[in-house]
Design a protein around this motif. Structure first.
Motif, PDB file in Angstrom:
ATOM      1  N   ASP A 189       9.210 -36.172 -20.683  1.00  0.00           N
ATOM      2  CA  ASP A 189       9.911 -34.817 -20.252  1.00  0.00           C
ATOM      3  C   ASP A 189       9.693 -33.757 -20.022  1.00  0.00           C
ATOM      4  OD1 ASP A 189      10.050 -35.411 -23.238  1.00  0.00           O
ATOM      5  OD2 ASP A 189      12.362 -34.890 -23.569  1.00  0.00           O
ATOM      6  N   HIS A 190       8.421 -33.844 -21.006  1.00  0.00           N
ATOM      7  CA  HIS A 190       7.829 -32.167 -21.451  1.00  0.00           C
ATOM      8  C   HIS A 190       5.985 -32.898 -21.728  1.00  0.00           C
ATOM      9  CE1 HIS A 190       9.235 -32.195 -25.505  1.00  0.00           C
ATOM     10  NE2 HIS A 190      10.296 -32.204 -24.971  1.00  0.00           N
ATOM     11  N   GLY A 191       5.374 -32.105 -22.118  1.00  0.00           N
ATOM     12  CA  GLY A 191       4.702 -32.400 -23.336  1.00  0.00           C
ATOM     13  C   GLY A 191       4.198 -31.055 -24.780  1.00  0.00           C
ATOM     14  N   GLN A 192       3.155 -30.844 -24.972  1.00  0.00           N
ATOM     15  CA  GLN A 192       3.051 -30.266 -25.863  1.00  0.00           C
ATOM     16  C   GLN A 192       2.334 -28.816 -25.985  1.00  0.00           C
ATOM     17  OE1 GLN A 192       4.401 -30.289 -29.337  1.00  0.00           O
ATOM     18  NE2 GLN A 192       5.905 -31.554 -29.472  1.00  0.00           N
ATOM     19  N   SER A 193       2.365 -27.647 -25.882  1.00  0.00           N
ATOM     20  CA  SER A 193       1.015 -27.154 -25.812  1.00  0.00           C
ATOM     21  C   SER A 193       1.024 -26.614 -27.830  1.00  0.00           C
ATOM     22  CB  SER A 193       1.691 -25.932 -24.831  1.00  0.00           C
ATOM     23  OG  SER A 193       1.240 -25.808 -23.985  1.00  0.00           O
ATOM     24  N   PRO A 194      -0.711 -26.733 -27.557  1.00  0.00           N
ATOM     25  CA  PRO A 194      -0.330 -26.177 -29.080  1.00  0.00           C
ATOM     26  C   PRO A 194      -1.192 -24.697 -29.637  1.00  0.00           C
ATOM     27  CG  PRO A 194      -2.738 -26.799 -28.111  1.00  0.00           C
ATOM     28  CD  PRO A 194      -1.391 -26.976 -27.007  1.00  0.00           C
ATOM     29  N   GLY A 195      -1.128 -23.810 -30.544  1.00  0.00           N
ATOM     30  CA  GLY A 195      -0.867 -22.988 -30.373  1.00  0.00           C
ATOM     31  C   GLY A 195      -0.191 -22.225 -31.628  1.00  0.00           C
ATOM     32  N   GLU A 196      -0.687 -20.947 -32.528  1.00  0.00           N
ATOM     33  CA  GLU A 196       0.231 -20.397 -33.783  1.00  0.00           C
ATOM     34  C   GLU A 196       1.209 -19.795 -33.362  1.00  0.00           C
ATOM     35  OE1 GLU A 196      -0.844 -17.370 -36.977  1.00  0.00           O
ATOM     36  OE2 GLU A 196      -3.385 -17.262 -35.630  1.00  0.00           O
ATOM     37  N   PRO A 240      -5.791 -19.688 -20.896  1.00  0.00           N
ATOM     38  CA  PRO A 240      -5.745 -21.062 -20.199  1.00  0.00           C
ATOM     39  C   PRO A 240      -7.288 -22.199 -21.002  1.00  0.00           C
ATOM     40  CG  PRO A 240      -6.523 -19.158 -18.768  1.00  0.00           C
ATOM     41  CD  PRO A 240      -6.150 -18.163 -20.099  1.00  0.00           C
ATOM     42  N   GLU A 241      -7.999 -21.353 -21.585  1.00  0.00           N
ATOM     43  CA  GLU A 241      -9.787 -21.884 -22.330  1.00  0.00           C
ATOM     44  C   GLU A 241      -9.234 -22.366 -23.312  1.00  0.00           C
ATOM     45  OE1 GLU A 241     -12.616 -18.661 -23.094  1.00  0.00           O
ATOM     46  OE2 GLU A 241     -12.651 -17.965 -20.789  1.00  0.00           O
ATOM     47  N   THR A 242      -7.978 -22.335 -23.572  1.00  0.00           N
ATOM     48  CA  THR A 242      -7.822 -23.169 -25.416  1.00  0.00           C
ATOM     49  C   THR A 242      -6.677 -23.808 -24.672  1.00  0.00           C
ATOM     50  OG1 THR A 242      -6.599 -21.082 -26.179  1.00  0.00           O
ATOM     51  CG2 THR A 242      -8.915 -21.477 -26.637  1.00  0.00           C
ATOM     52  N   GLY A 243      -6.090 -23.911 -23.740  1.00  0.00           N
ATOM     53  CA  GLY A 243      -4.672 -24.334 -24.019  1.00  0.00           C
ATOM     54  C   GLY A 243      -3.842 -23.579 -24.715  1.00  0.00           C
ATOM     55  N   ARG A 244      -3.489 -22.361 -25.811  1.00  0.00           N
ATOM     56  CA  ARG A 244      -2.744 -22.289 -26.453  1.00  0.00           C
ATOM     57  C   ARG A 244      -1.583 -21.650 -26.221  1.00  0.00           C
ATOM     58  NH1 ARG A 244      -4.849 -23.726 -31.430  1.00  0.00           N
ATOM     59  NH2 ARG A 244      -5.968 -24.741 -31.707  1.00  0.00           N
ATOM     60  N   VAL A 245      -0.928 -21.617 -26.821  1.00  0.00           N
ATOM     61  CA  VAL A 245       0.065 -20.498 -26.563  1.00  0.00           C
ATOM     62  C   VAL A 245       0.401 -20.109 -27.848  1.00  0.00           C
ATOM     63  CG1 VAL A 245       1.414 -21.544 -24.462  1.00  0.00           C
ATOM     64  CG2 VAL A 245       2.357 -22.190 -27.023  1.00  0.00           C
ATOM     65  N   GLY A 262       8.843 -23.078 -22.408  1.00  0.00           N
ATOM     66  CA  GLY A 262       8.192 -22.104 -21.351  1.00  0.00           C
ATOM     67  C   GLY A 262       7.117 -22.494 -20.368  1.00  0.00           C
ATOM     68  N   LEU A 263       6.492 -21.905 -19.823  1.00  0.00           N
ATOM     69  CA  LEU A 263       5.564 -22.022 -19.334  1.00  0.00           C
ATOM     70  C   LEU A 263       4.005 -21.916 -19.736  1.00  0.00           C
ATOM     71  CD1 LEU A 263       6.158 -20.104 -15.442  1.00  0.00           C
ATOM     72  CD2 LEU A 263       6.238 -22.476 -16.220  1.00  0.00           C
ATOM     73  N   GLY A 264       3.254 -22.316 -19.271  1.00  0.00           N
ATOM     74  CA  GLY A 264       1.254 -22.727 -20.054  1.00  0.00           C
ATOM     75  C   GLY A 264       0.903 -23.310 -20.985  1.00  0.00           C
ATOM     76  N   GLY A 265       0.290 -24.353 -19.867  1.00  0.00           N
ATOM     77  CA  GLY A 265      -0.175 -25.236 -20.601  1.00  0.00           C
ATOM     78  C   GLY A 265       0.006 -26.675 -20.157  1.00  0.00           C
ATOM     79  N   GLU A 266       0.405 -27.669 -21.390  1.00  0.00           N
ATOM     80  CA  GLU A 266       0.391 -29.276 -20.743  1.00  0.00           C
ATOM     81  C   GLU A 266       1.732 -29.428 -21.234  1.00  0.00           C
ATOM     82  OE1 GLU A 266      -2.104 -31.521 -24.015  1.00  0.00           O
ATOM     83  OE2 GLU A 266      -3.618 -30.170 -24.376  1.00  0.00           O
ATOM     84  N   GLN A 267       2.172 -28.513 -22.118  1.00  0.00           N
ATOM     85  CA  GLN A 267       3.859 -28.771 -21.661  1.00  0.00           C
ATOM     86  C   GLN A 267       4.619 -28.785 -20.706  1.00  0.00           C
ATOM     87  OE1 GLN A 267       6.150 -25.200 -23.157  1.00  0.00           O
ATOM     88  NE2 GLN A 267       3.909 -23.676 -22.615  1.00  0.00           N
ATOM     89  N   SER A 268       3.668 -28.083 -19.564  1.00  0.00           N
ATOM     90  CA  SER A 268       4.924 -28.226 -18.068  1.00  0.00           C
ATOM     91  C   SER A 268       4.006 -29.880 -17.513  1.00  0.00           C
ATOM     92  CB  SER A 268       4.279 -27.411 -17.262  1.00  0.00           C
ATOM     93  OG  SER A 268       4.621 -25.900 -17.911  1.00  0.00           O
TER      94      SER A 268
END
Length: 758
Positions: free
Chosen positions: A441-448, A617-622, A634-640
């Motif tokens: 249904d979605h992915g996940q974006s990594p990040g602090e 976009p270089e690290t894929g982090r949000v 939201g928008l940004g990286g693998e989550q979409s």
């Protein structure tokens, strides 16, 4: 014919005697190990007498488990599901005490605590022995599966082909791996973490993998509603504030899920993807299915027909299942505690707190819910149902707290792959062919987290921009976890969001909500959607503070002068009508971002200010506005970028979208798809619906005046209908059960199925 019957009867007798013998030996061993468990008279007994006593007790316990246990479980339907999971141990121990009382001359005795332990071990050993014996006998294995398939076929009224083989068109099993992104799945298959998936991709006649693009709201509520019901219109986030009623809608809150489902049906005039002979397992929404288990939108119902929890009771009606799942549950709790301690010792970064109840919530998602849902799917396949849709949430829950690329999450993927392998093996023995479709249904974006990186929450930043007092200690934003709320529902506890609805904020305070790295700001005392001009007059520093913050990517707000606009760093301002992918504040968010923002801007319940975090976009982090180091919303990286894994024999998804668009079937107008996959959950619905039509014929849509007793779109959404036999989804309806990749006995002793061979 007669010889075959005698052989079958003889084989059955051998297995019964063997299980009895092993149970007797187990009872003798436990009597020798446990000081408070006795099988002899006070003055001692001969070895022969002691063995006879053990055999009597083992036989009595086996009969009581087979005859009395299902009745006890049915009598406890009012007990919360997870409470029942613990209660089964005490019930099992009570049956053992009764069995010991039935031993002549009172030679059997145990205190209640010891009886619980002995009963648990006895149930597990008996189940494992029965399964092992059936697995070793290939003929018995095939006969067992064939007999179960025949019985399920007769119950469902499915005709059998003249040659005794499979009949009718193929069915579909849609398995949703919640939160697993396209790239994560592809890498896991390549690295050997998911050999079942790798096998599907390696087979030239097998499956193909393609990504698809979510809407702006990249989370289960929006995606699954669109996939199952064909519309996720007016779902701006996981949770949002509706001014006209003063309530907070939460996708994982049963009342909210039921209302969202009702709205989708009213909009599409279609009951959903599963309206024709369908089953919905472990989902937020029913999809129009009449066979339901652990469906959140149905948990809002009251009364004895609460079928959303039927899967728990069907599963725990076999004490061996409760024992096995409980042991796996405890092991998973220990595994999480160990992994959390190791992460702290290694000082991994980023990380979030994983104490409190989280180890138990994780174990619920990765063990209990997985076992019950997979069991229900297997039962549906043996029943020959046309379309089954099931959600496995294990990876999503672990990735939120450990990270989508962590070793913890990788281990969960491996265990999920075993469950998929079991489903594929079972498909070889079902009364009809099945096409297995995997999707997410979605992915996940990594990040602090936002709070971890900048020392304050989004709510703190908003209050500061409004000139309102900010507490010294930053308030942690609750995690939008489906598994967390599922546990609360299983315990009959209110979910996050109900308290906000019961105690609305003061009219002068902004409502700040989070959905992963998407934030929503609403101002209750401003009627309708607040404009930029109104906010600037009241809070001159607010929008500038948010747009210029390094943790914020862009804002969406309505302007009285220019229409809706997107604001970004450095004073950037672009009217929504002029948004273009790769340009302005949304430049780094990739293809489809402009279309996603424009669509959400047209929702009646879009927030006054929509805040999307930064994206590198270089690290894929949000930066999530919640306590999550793996986030989505939201928008940004693998989550979409989730995935669709489909059999090559079906129409290519892009071809299906193009064909339906030419026929004018797009619900909100034509949707342009990028070269690599469909765009939007509603588009995925159209793809799945087309596949169903291709193999099973046209699916009957919901009519305005009613649909086969299911729902009426001009009335409040009622209880889902009972099954064809009028049952309410009780024990025995789900069929065989699974735990940690092995198949065990079903609630109905006649329906017991041996586990997979090898």
């Amino acid at each position: 014919m007669g010889d075959g019957r005698w052989r079958k009867a003889g084989g059955t007798l051998v297995r019964v005697v063997s299980v009895w013998a092993v149970s007797t030996l187990t009872l003798l061993a436990l009597a020798g190990i446990l000081p408070d468990f006795r099988l002899q008279a006070d003055d001692g007994d001969t070895v022969t007498r002691t063995a006879f006593t053990a055999a009597w007790g083992a036989g009595a316990f086996g009969l009581l488990s087979a005859l009395v246990w299902p009745v006890l479980v049915r009598a406890l339907l009012i007990v919360p599901a997870l409470v029942l999971g613990a209660l089964v141990f005490f019930l099992n121990g009570s049956l053992l005490l009764i069995a010991l009382r039935l031993i002549p001359d009172g030679r059997g005795d145990a205190n209640p605590e010891t009886a619980v332990v002995v009963a648990a071990v006895m149930s597990a050993v008996a189940s494992a022995t029965s399964t092992a014996l059936a697995v070793r006998d290939d003929d018995a294995y095939r006969r067992r599966l064939s007999r179960l398939a025949d019985r399920r076929r007769r119950r469902s009224g499915t005709p059998q082909s003249a040659d005794g083989g499979r009949s009718g068109p193929p069915g579909f099993v849609f398995v949703q791996l919640d939160g697993v992104g396209h790239d994560v799945l592809e890498q896991a298959a390549a690295d050997g973490l998911m050999p079942t998936v790798a096998g599907l991709l390696a087979d030239e006649a097998g499956h193909r993998l393609t990504p698809w693009t979510t809407d702006w709201s990249s989370q289960t509520g929006a995606s699954q509603l669109g996939i199952l019901h064909g519309s996720n219109f007016d779902v701006p986030a996981f949770r949002w504030f509706e001014k006209e009623t003063g309530t907070v809608m939460v996708s994982s809150r049963p009342a909210s899920a039921l209302e969202l489902q009702r709205r989708a049906i009213a909009r599409t005039h279609d009951g959903g993807l599963l309206t024709v002979d369908g089953a919905s397992r472990g989902n937020l929404f029913s999809g129009g299915a009449d066979q339901l288990a652990l469906v959140l939108s149905m948990a809002a119902r009251r009364g004895k027909g609460r079928r959303s929890r039927a899967g728990y009771f069907a599963y725990f009606s076999d004490p061996a299942n409760a024992v096995r799942t409980a042991l796996s549950f405890v092991a998973e709790v220990g595994r999480e505690i160990d992994q959390s301690v190791r992460a702290r010792v290694r000082k991994e970064s980023p990380r979030v707190k994983r104490g409190g109840l989280y180890p138990f919530i994780r174990a619920f998602a990765t063990v209990v819910e997985r076992d019950v849902v997979v069991a229900a799917v297997i039962g549906d396949m043996f029943a020959g149902r046309t379309a089954v849709y099931a959600d496995l949430v294990a990876y999503d829950e672990v990735a939120h707290h450990s990270g989508p690329h962590s070793r913890d999450a990788e281990k969960v993927l491996t265990r999920l792959d075993r469950s998929l392998g079991l489903i594929l093996k079972i498909a070889d023995h079902t009364p009809r062919d099945y096409r297995i479709v995997l999707l997410s249904d979605h992915g996940q974006s990594p990040g602090e987290t936002f709070a971890g990186r900048y020392g304050l929450t989004l709510k703190d930043l908003v209050r500061a921009g409004c000139g309102l007092p900010v507490p010294r200690s930053a308030q942690r934003t609750r995690s939008a976890s489906e598994a967390r709320d599922a546990v609360r529902i299983a315990l009959h506890r209110p979910v996050v969001g109900e308290r906000e609805a019961e105690h609305p904020p003061r009219p002068s305070d902004p409502v700040v909500l989070a959905s992963g790295n998407l934030g929503l700001l609403s101002f209750p005392d401003i009627s309708g959607r607040a404009s930029r001009e109104q906010l600037d007059r009241r809070y001159p520093a607010l929008l500038g503070t948010l747009a210029s913050h390094p943790g914020v990517g862009f804002l969406l707000v309505r302007s009285q002068q220019h229409g809706s606009v997107v604001l970004g760093p450095g004073g950037a301002e672009v009217p929504v009508a002029e948004l273009r992918d790769g340009e302005g504040p949304i430049a780094v968010f990739g293809a489809g971002a402009a279309q996603a923002v424009r669509r959400t801007d047209g929702f009646p319940h879009v927030a006054d200010v929509m805040v999307n975090s930064m994206y590198d976009p270089e690290t894929g982090r949000v930066h999530a506005f919640e306590e999550q180091i793996g986030s989505h919303g939201g928008l940004g990286g693998e989550q979409s970028r989730p995935f669709l894994l489909w059999p090559r024999t079906l129409t290519d998804p892009l071809d299906a979208v193009a064909a339906d668009t030419r026929r004018g079937e797009a619900p909100d107008g034509p949707v342009e798809a990028p070269p690599d996959g469909p765009v939007g959950a509603e588009t995925v619905h159209r793809v799945l619906a087309r596949w169903l039509r291709e193999l099973s014929g046209p699916q009957v849509p919901l009519q305005q005046e009613g649909f086969a007793g299911a729902v009426r779109v001009d009335e409040p959404f009622p209880d889902a209908p009972a099954g064809a036999d009028g049952s309410a989804g009780t024990a025995g309806e789900v069929g065989p059960v699974v735990a940690e990749g092995s198949l065990t006995a079903a609630p109905d002793p006649d329906d017991a199925v041996p586990g997979p061979r090898g």
